[in-house]
Motif scaffolding. Structure first.
Motif, PDB file in Angstrom:
ATOM      1  N   LEU A   1      -9.625 -15.458 -54.932  1.00 49.82           N
ATOM      2  CA  LEU A   1      -9.785 -15.119 -53.232  1.00 49.82           C
ATOM      3  C   LEU A   1     -11.011 -14.223 -54.045  1.00 49.82           C
ATOM      4  O   LEU A   1     -11.074 -13.190 -52.875  1.00 49.82           O
ATOM      5  CB  LEU A   1      -8.633 -14.005 -52.771  1.00 49.82           C
ATOM      6  CG  LEU A   1      -7.403 -14.786 -52.555  1.00 49.82           C
ATOM      7  CD1 LEU A   1      -6.069 -13.575 -52.954  1.00 49.82           C
ATOM      8  CD2 LEU A   1      -7.581 -14.824 -51.016  1.00 49.82           C
ATOM      9  N   GLY A   2     -11.911 -15.156 -53.300  1.00 47.51           N
ATOM     10  CA  GLY A   2     -13.465 -14.214 -53.853  1.00 47.51           C
ATOM     11  C   GLY A   2     -14.016 -13.936 -54.963  1.00 47.51           C
ATOM     12  O   GLY A   2     -14.837 -13.647 -55.015  1.00 47.51           O
ATOM     13  N   ARG A   3     -13.550 -14.117 -55.405  1.00 51.63           N
ATOM     14  CA  ARG A   3     -13.411 -12.912 -57.454  1.00 51.63           C
ATOM     15  C   ARG A   3     -13.206 -14.460 -58.299  1.00 51.63           C
ATOM     16  O   ARG A   3     -13.332 -14.903 -58.009  1.00 51.63           O
ATOM     17  CB  ARG A   3     -12.671 -12.114 -57.395  1.00 51.63           C
ATOM     18  CG  ARG A   3     -12.453 -10.537 -56.899  1.00 51.63           C
ATOM     19  CD  ARG A   3     -13.715 -10.207 -57.403  1.00 51.63           C
ATOM     20  NE  ARG A   3     -13.375  -9.075 -56.453  1.00 51.63           N
ATOM     21  CZ  ARG A   3     -13.339  -7.853 -56.813  1.00 51.63           C
ATOM     22  NH1 ARG A   3     -12.852  -8.021 -57.678  1.00 51.63           N
ATOM     23  NH2 ARG A   3     -13.239  -6.677 -56.377  1.00 51.63           N
ATOM     24  N   ILE A   4     -14.340 -14.106 -58.890  1.00 51.51           N
ATOM     25  CA  ILE A   4     -14.650 -15.055 -60.204  1.00 51.51           C
ATOM     26  C   ILE A   4     -13.464 -14.131 -60.785  1.00 51.51           C
ATOM     27  O   ILE A   4     -13.381 -13.180 -61.470  1.00 51.51           O
ATOM     28  CB  ILE A   4     -15.589 -14.942 -60.732  1.00 51.51           C
ATOM     29  CG1 ILE A   4     -16.457 -15.381 -59.748  1.00 51.51           C
ATOM     30  CG2 ILE A   4     -15.749 -15.860 -61.759  1.00 51.51           C
ATOM     31  CD1 ILE A   4     -18.150 -15.303 -60.841  1.00 51.51           C
ATOM     32  N   VAL A   5     -12.347 -14.703 -61.124  1.00 53.39           N
ATOM     33  CA  VAL A   5     -11.489 -14.370 -62.577  1.00 53.39           C
ATOM     34  C   VAL A   5     -10.936 -14.861 -63.786  1.00 53.39           C
ATOM     35  O   VAL A   5     -11.716 -14.150 -64.389  1.00 53.39           O
ATOM     36  CB  VAL A   5      -9.454 -14.659 -61.581  1.00 53.39           C
ATOM     37  CG1 VAL A   5     -10.029 -13.889 -60.802  1.00 53.39           C
ATOM     38  CG2 VAL A   5      -9.762 -16.297 -61.481  1.00 53.39           C
ATOM     39  N   GLU A   6     -12.371 -16.096 -64.611  1.00 53.13           N
ATOM     40  CA  GLU A   6     -12.138 -16.241 -65.358  1.00 53.13           C
ATOM     41  C   GLU A   6     -13.726 -17.487 -65.178  1.00 53.13           C
ATOM     42  O   GLU A   6     -13.876 -18.184 -64.618  1.00 53.13           O
ATOM     43  CB  GLU A   6     -11.032 -17.785 -65.835  1.00 53.13           C
ATOM     44  CG  GLU A   6     -11.036 -17.892 -67.401  1.00 53.13           C
ATOM     45  CD  GLU A   6     -10.502 -18.106 -68.390  1.00 53.13           C
ATOM     46  OE1 GLU A   6      -9.110 -17.945 -67.487  1.00 53.13           O
ATOM     47  OE2 GLU A   6     -10.385 -18.218 -69.306  1.00 53.13           O
TER      48      GLU A   6
ATOM     49  N   SER B   1      -8.175 -23.786 -51.067  1.00 47.77           N
ATOM     50  CA  SER B   1      -8.860 -23.062 -50.578  1.00 47.77           C
ATOM     51  C   SER B   1      -8.609 -21.946 -49.788  1.00 47.77           C
ATOM     52  O   SER B   1      -8.109 -21.033 -50.375  1.00 47.77           O
ATOM     53  CB  SER B   1      -7.789 -23.480 -49.386  1.00 47.77           C
ATOM     54  OG  SER B   1      -7.044 -24.730 -49.515  1.00 47.77           O
ATOM     55  N   GLY B   2      -9.856 -21.129 -49.635  1.00 45.84           N
ATOM     56  CA  GLY B   2      -9.261 -20.047 -49.339  1.00 45.84           C
ATOM     57  C   GLY B   2     -10.416 -18.569 -50.517  1.00 45.84           C
ATOM     58  O   GLY B   2     -10.280 -17.938 -50.450  1.00 45.84           O
ATOM     59  N   CYS B   3     -10.701 -19.424 -51.500  1.00 37.78           N
ATOM     60  CA  CYS B   3     -10.793 -18.792 -52.823  1.00 37.78           C
ATOM     61  C   CYS B   3     -12.234 -18.705 -52.569  1.00 37.78           C
ATOM     62  O   CYS B   3     -13.052 -17.565 -53.364  1.00 37.78           O
ATOM     63  CB  CYS B   3     -10.483 -19.377 -53.958  1.00 37.78           C
ATOM     64  SG  CYS B   3     -11.932 -21.237 -54.663  1.00 37.78           S
ATOM     65  N   GLY B   4     -13.538 -18.896 -51.610  1.00 40.96           N
ATOM     66  CA  GLY B   4     -14.626 -18.964 -51.433  1.00 40.96           C
ATOM     67  C   GLY B   4     -15.375 -19.580 -52.098  1.00 40.96           C
ATOM     68  O   GLY B   4     -16.545 -19.405 -51.490  1.00 40.96           O
TER      69      GLY B   4
ATOM     70  N   HIS C   1       4.796 -19.341 -57.756  1.00 37.11           N
ATOM     71  CA  HIS C   1       5.500 -19.314 -56.524  1.00 37.11           C
ATOM     72  C   HIS C   1       4.336 -19.339 -55.271  1.00 37.11           C
ATOM     73  O   HIS C   1       3.333 -18.380 -56.047  1.00 37.11           O
ATOM     74  CB  HIS C   1       6.439 -19.188 -56.259  1.00 37.11           C
ATOM     75  CG  HIS C   1       7.968 -19.628 -57.879  1.00 37.11           C
ATOM     76  ND1 HIS C   1       8.144 -21.353 -57.357  1.00 37.11           N
ATOM     77  CD2 HIS C   1       8.035 -19.460 -58.488  1.00 37.11           C
ATOM     78  CE1 HIS C   1       8.734 -21.409 -58.376  1.00 37.11           C
ATOM     79  NE2 HIS C   1       8.467 -20.260 -59.046  1.00 37.11           N
ATOM     80  N   GLY C   2       4.649 -19.236 -53.685  1.00 32.88           N
ATOM     81  CA  GLY C   2       3.756 -18.489 -53.163  1.00 32.88           C
ATOM     82  C   GLY C   2       2.722 -19.473 -53.465  1.00 32.88           C
ATOM     83  O   GLY C   2       2.376 -20.173 -53.547  1.00 32.88           O
ATOM     84  N   GLU C   3       1.581 -18.593 -52.281  1.00 35.41           N
ATOM     85  CA  GLU C   3       0.150 -19.162 -51.543  1.00 35.41           C
ATOM     86  C   GLU C   3      -0.406 -18.454 -51.510  1.00 35.41           C
ATOM     87  O   GLU C   3      -0.413 -17.304 -51.783  1.00 35.41           O
ATOM     88  CB  GLU C   3       0.406 -19.769 -50.158  1.00 35.41           C
ATOM     89  CG  GLU C   3       1.748 -20.828 -50.154  1.00 35.41           C
ATOM     90  CD  GLU C   3       1.710 -21.381 -48.949  1.00 35.41           C
ATOM     91  OE1 GLU C   3       0.781 -21.429 -48.323  1.00 35.41           O
ATOM     92  OE2 GLU C   3       2.574 -22.542 -48.904  1.00 35.41           O
ATOM     93  N   VAL C   4      -2.096 -18.981 -51.641  1.00 36.63           N
ATOM     94  CA  VAL C   4      -3.054 -18.173 -51.853  1.00 36.63           C
ATOM     95  C   VAL C   4      -2.693 -17.103 -50.664  1.00 36.63           C
ATOM     96  O   VAL C   4      -2.316 -18.105 -48.955  1.00 36.63           O
ATOM     97  CB  VAL C   4      -4.207 -18.628 -51.439  1.00 36.63           C
ATOM     98  CG1 VAL C   4      -5.589 -17.789 -51.539  1.00 36.63           C
ATOM     99  CG2 VAL C   4      -4.504 -19.396 -52.843  1.00 36.63           C
ATOM    100  N   GLU C   5      -2.920 -15.873 -50.295  1.00 32.73           N
ATOM    101  CA  GLU C   5      -3.072 -14.901 -48.993  1.00 32.73           C
ATOM    102  C   GLU C   5      -4.206 -14.429 -48.654  1.00 32.73           C
ATOM    103  O   GLU C   5      -4.471 -13.286 -49.536  1.00 32.73           O
ATOM    104  CB  GLU C   5      -1.557 -14.397 -49.304  1.00 32.73           C
ATOM    105  CG  GLU C   5      -0.952 -14.549 -49.034  1.00 32.73           C
ATOM    106  CD  GLU C   5       1.539 -14.255 -48.675  1.00 32.73           C
ATOM    107  OE1 GLU C   5       1.158 -13.688 -47.861  1.00 32.73           O
ATOM    108  OE2 GLU C   5       1.483 -14.290 -50.014  1.00 32.73           O
ATOM    109  N   VAL C   6      -4.467 -15.298 -47.760  1.00 31.94           N
ATOM    110  CA  VAL C   6      -5.783 -14.726 -47.376  1.00 31.94           C
ATOM    111  C   VAL C   6      -5.774 -13.230 -46.999  1.00 31.94           C
ATOM    112  O   VAL C   6      -5.403 -12.654 -45.963  1.00 31.94           O
ATOM    113  CB  VAL C   6      -6.696 -15.151 -46.371  1.00 31.94           C
ATOM    114  CG1 VAL C   6      -8.455 -14.478 -46.087  1.00 31.94           C
ATOM    115  CG2 VAL C   6      -6.941 -16.836 -47.249  1.00 31.94           C
TER     116      VAL C   6
ATOM    117  N   CYS D   1      -4.931  -5.889 -58.335  1.00 27.93           N
ATOM    118  CA  CYS D   1      -5.474  -7.092 -59.186  1.00 27.93           C
ATOM    119  C   CYS D   1      -5.254  -8.348 -57.385  1.00 27.93           C
ATOM    120  O   CYS D   1      -3.940  -8.291 -57.324  1.00 27.93           O
ATOM    121  CB  CYS D   1      -4.763  -8.092 -60.139  1.00 27.93           C
ATOM    122  SG  CYS D   1      -4.929 -10.062 -60.481  1.00 27.93           S
ATOM    123  N   ARG D   2      -5.590  -9.290 -57.034  1.00 29.49           N
ATOM    124  CA  ARG D   2      -5.761  -9.903 -55.868  1.00 29.49           C
ATOM    125  C   ARG D   2      -4.499 -11.235 -56.618  1.00 29.49           C
ATOM    126  O   ARG D   2      -3.770 -11.886 -55.438  1.00 29.49           O
ATOM    127  CB  ARG D   2      -6.729 -11.006 -55.414  1.00 29.49           C
ATOM    128  CG  ARG D   2      -7.362  -9.750 -55.091  1.00 29.49           C
ATOM    129  CD  ARG D   2      -9.570 -10.499 -54.767  1.00 29.49           C
ATOM    130  NE  ARG D   2     -10.001  -9.146 -55.133  1.00 29.49           N
ATOM    131  CZ  ARG D   2     -10.437  -8.905 -53.911  1.00 29.49           C
ATOM    132  NH1 ARG D   2     -11.291 -10.384 -52.917  1.00 29.49           N
ATOM    133  NH2 ARG D   2     -11.874  -8.184 -54.116  1.00 29.49           N
TER     134      ARG D   2
END
Lengths: 334, 345
Positions: free
Chosen positions: A231-236, A51-54, A274-279, A286-287
């Motif tokens: 986070l909005g970007r294509i990483v792969e 969620s939040g990746c766009g 660890h951690g979570e997606v932080e918008v 790098c995000r």
């Protein structure tokens, strides 16, 4: 991504920003950031991410439910933005959408007949006298009996409702269907029925799918090309075969390592990340670096561009070359 | 897996012959039928079922929070030696949050949106542990948040639920369930369904750590076979209000005995290029409506192995080897066919 076929859909540098109000400060977030994809006719491009990746914003941009702030959308060889009004109507006929929740996406006070006939009426694809036969044909092609036409959505099971959503989508004989988590809300025993239906329709009608999903095993089963977003970007971005044989981005590997494998002999150890997606948390570099087990100082300084690692395989990671050979996904999940 | 060991462990939950019905003008509709289920001390038992299988109503019966229209018809709900069904509601209420607790699916709806996290956590202590003084309560709240892996625990106390992410909210809900320190049974109803996969992996890891380190007993209710495989020791499979199969987790996944269990496992997409875009095996049809209580087996209309006997006579849950049971007339004949092709050692 296959170079042999001319793409049915391609995007160049799509960008969409939203204003986010938090307290009295207004921040801007870029929900889709510089996204370029290509989808060949008759193929399936899967977009994977949390969620939040766009990924849902991307679906809205491609279906023109949202207008991109920057970038270009080319469908069937022509930019969508330069089309005339009539051509845009044709675009809407050619590109349809199936949503996740068949409970929320069908108007509850319309009977199935009305729901399926609506796109036919709007696009004038059947005369009033032909409507009932046409609706019955479409219902049949999604595996529903004609008597379903007289029912209301609440009288149908989840699987039947999703079939009605698919019937609405194929009614206009589209060339591309954007499927936003189309089976996630369904029961396990019904899920594979709907997946099979989508596969059959693709074969019979030559459909292309932009398939948004978080279920990697399902994506491995149905996709030709995979895009991982963060986070909005294509990483792969890679062909499904190349991606699942050797995912190259640390985030892709974390997603795979986090998928709950239905085999008790392959239990995961400690969580992969660890951690979570932080918008909106990172503004430079790098995000993924805050959660990345491989992050270095340079990851905070420069944003890694999406670069070609091998034929059909793009990765946005400074350290992608250093990552060892991973276990192929099939080995991990089977 | 050590089924025999598990069976000998003291039972925290021991449900016998539980049937639950919804009252309807046309007569009661039984949504949970004759369910036996035990959870041993320090054990994670998975309860798998699809929507309408009765798994959540079953959980609410244990917690004593059945909706008004539902009632327990028969059976016993044994909890650490006492029968909850014949206990006055006030007493059950006292157990709830103290010795048994619920971790719900969507913590956004279960946490009070207008109360700060600290207040919500300490309230549990005010009710169940009035002897703890105010300052010590706050301290304990911070400890619990730390235990469940919430970062900046003392700062979180003054935040509201909407300020936390889904994963953090679920950690707070787990902290709330555990804060009394006397919880013996945690009932988690789809605790990770609303979460992203990387967060799901973190929360499941937390459940496993609570179970191994604190000897917590967990009844984990989910529709996700992957979640079960990753966490549970024993599994009960529920279909149309009945338990159709019960087994140790390794046995269930390697050698499912009930056609429904097998159908579920087979329908999961297998990763791998060769079969890409091939048809997935699927269970035809849909879950029957609870209103039409079948004469025979509840799965017969969707079963590939159904015979006349299955239509006429309801199968009983029968023992099928060490620590496992199955509700199918034909399980013995079918057993050889039901070894999953990829599960052979």
């Amino acid at each position: 991504m296959s170079a042999s076929k001319a793409p049915l859909l391609s995007t160049r540098g799509l960008r969409k920003r939203y204003k986010l109000r938090g307290g009295n400060a207004v921040r801007q977030i870029t929900a889709v950031d510089d996204v370029s994809i290509q989808l060949a006719s008759g193929e399936t491009l899967a977009v994977v991410g949390e969620s939040g990746c766009g990924k849902s914003t991307l679906a809205k941009l491609i279906t023109q439910l949202e207008i991109p702030d920057e970038g270009e959308l080319v469908f069937d060889g022509r930019p969508v933005s330069t089309r005339s009004r009539r051509e845009r109507l044709a675009f809407r006929r050619d590109v349809q959408i199936v949503l996740q929740d068949p409970y929320g996406s069908l108007t509850p006070h319309f009977r199935v007949h009305t729901l399926v006939a609506e796109p036919l009426r709007i696009h004038r694809l059947a005369t009033p006298s032909k409507l009932p036969t046409r609706v019955a044909e479409i219902l049949e092609s999604v595996g529903l009996a004609p008597e379903i036409a007289g029912r209301f959505p609440h009288e149908l099971s989840g699987g039947q409702r999703q079939r009605v959503s698919i019937a609405r989508a194929i009614a206009t004989r589209p060339r591309l269907i954007v499927c936003d988590e189309p089976v996630s809300a369904l029961d396990v025993s019904v899920r594979s029925q709907i997946v099979n239906l989508l596969l059959d329709l693709q074969r019979e009608l030559g459909l292309s799918y932009l398939f948004i999903s978080h279920d990697l095993a399902l994506v491995d089963h149905i996709a030709d090309v995979v895009c991982v977003m963060y986070l909005g970007r294509i990483v792969e971005q890679a062909s499904a075969a190349a991606f699942f044989a050797a995912p190259r981005h640390p985030y892709s590997r974390a997603l795979i390592a986090s998928s709950p494998v239905p085999d008790p002999r392959r239990r995961h150890g400690a969580p992969a990340v660890h951690g979570e997606v932080e918008v909106g948390a990172t503004t430079s570099g790098c995000r993924f670096r805050n959660r990345c087990p491989m992050a270095l100082a340079k990851c905070a300084e420069t944003d890694p561009p999406l670069r070609v690692l091998a034929a059909d395989h793009l990765v946005a990671c400074h350290r992608a070359d250093e990552l060892g050979e991973p276990l192929p996904f099939a080995e991990q999940i089977r | 897996m050590g089924d025999t060991l598990v069976a000998e462990a003291p039972r925290v939950l021991d449900v016998r012959g539980l049937s639950i019905a919804f009252r309807r003008p046309a007569g009661p509709i039984r949504v949970v039928r004759d369910v036996d289920l035990t959870v041993g001390h320090g054990e994670i038992v998975g309860l798998v079922g699809e929507s309408g299988s009765g798994k959540s109503i079953f959980a609410r019966a244990i917690l004593g929070t059945l909706p008004r229209q539902a009632e327990v018809l028969t059976g016993e709900i044994g909890f650490v030696g006492s029968d909850l069904r014949h206990m006055p509601p006030s007493q059950v209420r006292h157990l709830r949050g103290d010795r048994m607790a619920l971790v719900p699916q969507e913590p956004m709806t279960s946490l009070n949106p207008s109360l700060r996290i600290g207040r919500q956590l300490t309230e549990v202590l005010e009710v169940h542990r009035p002897e703890i003084r105010s300052a010590a309560r706050t301290e304990r709240a911070i400890e619990m948040l730390e235990l469940v892996g919430v970062n900046f625990p003392s700062e979180r106390l003054s935040q509201y639920p909407y300020q936390l992410s889904g994963g953090l909210r679920q950690r707070v809900a787990i902290a709330m369930a555990l804060i009394c320190g006397r919880v013996e049974l945690l009932i988690a109803d789809e605790p990770t369904t609303a979460l992203d996969v990387t967060i799901q992996a973190q929360i499941l890891d937390l459940f496993v750590r609570l179970q191994t380190k604190q000897k917590m007993s967990v009844l984990l209710i989910t529709h996700d076979l992957g979640v079960i495989a990753q966490t549970a020791q024993r599994v009960a499979v529920m279909y149309a209000g009945e338990i159709v199969e019960m087994a140790g987790v390794d046995d269930l996944f390697a050698m499912p005995r009930h056609p429904y269990t097998r159908g579920l496992l087979d329908s999961l997409p297998r990763a791998g290029g060769a079969a890409r875009k091939a048809h997935l095996p699927s269970i035809e049809g849909a879950v029957p409506s609870p209103a039409e209580e079948p004469r025979g087996c509840s799965f017969v209309n969707r079963c590939a192995f159904g015979v006349d006997l299955c239509r006429q006579q309801q199968p009983q849950l029968e023992s099928a080897g060490a620590g496992r049971s199955v509700r199918c007339h034909r399980w013995q004949e079918l057993a050889d066919q039901f070894v999953r092709r990829d599960a052979a050692p």
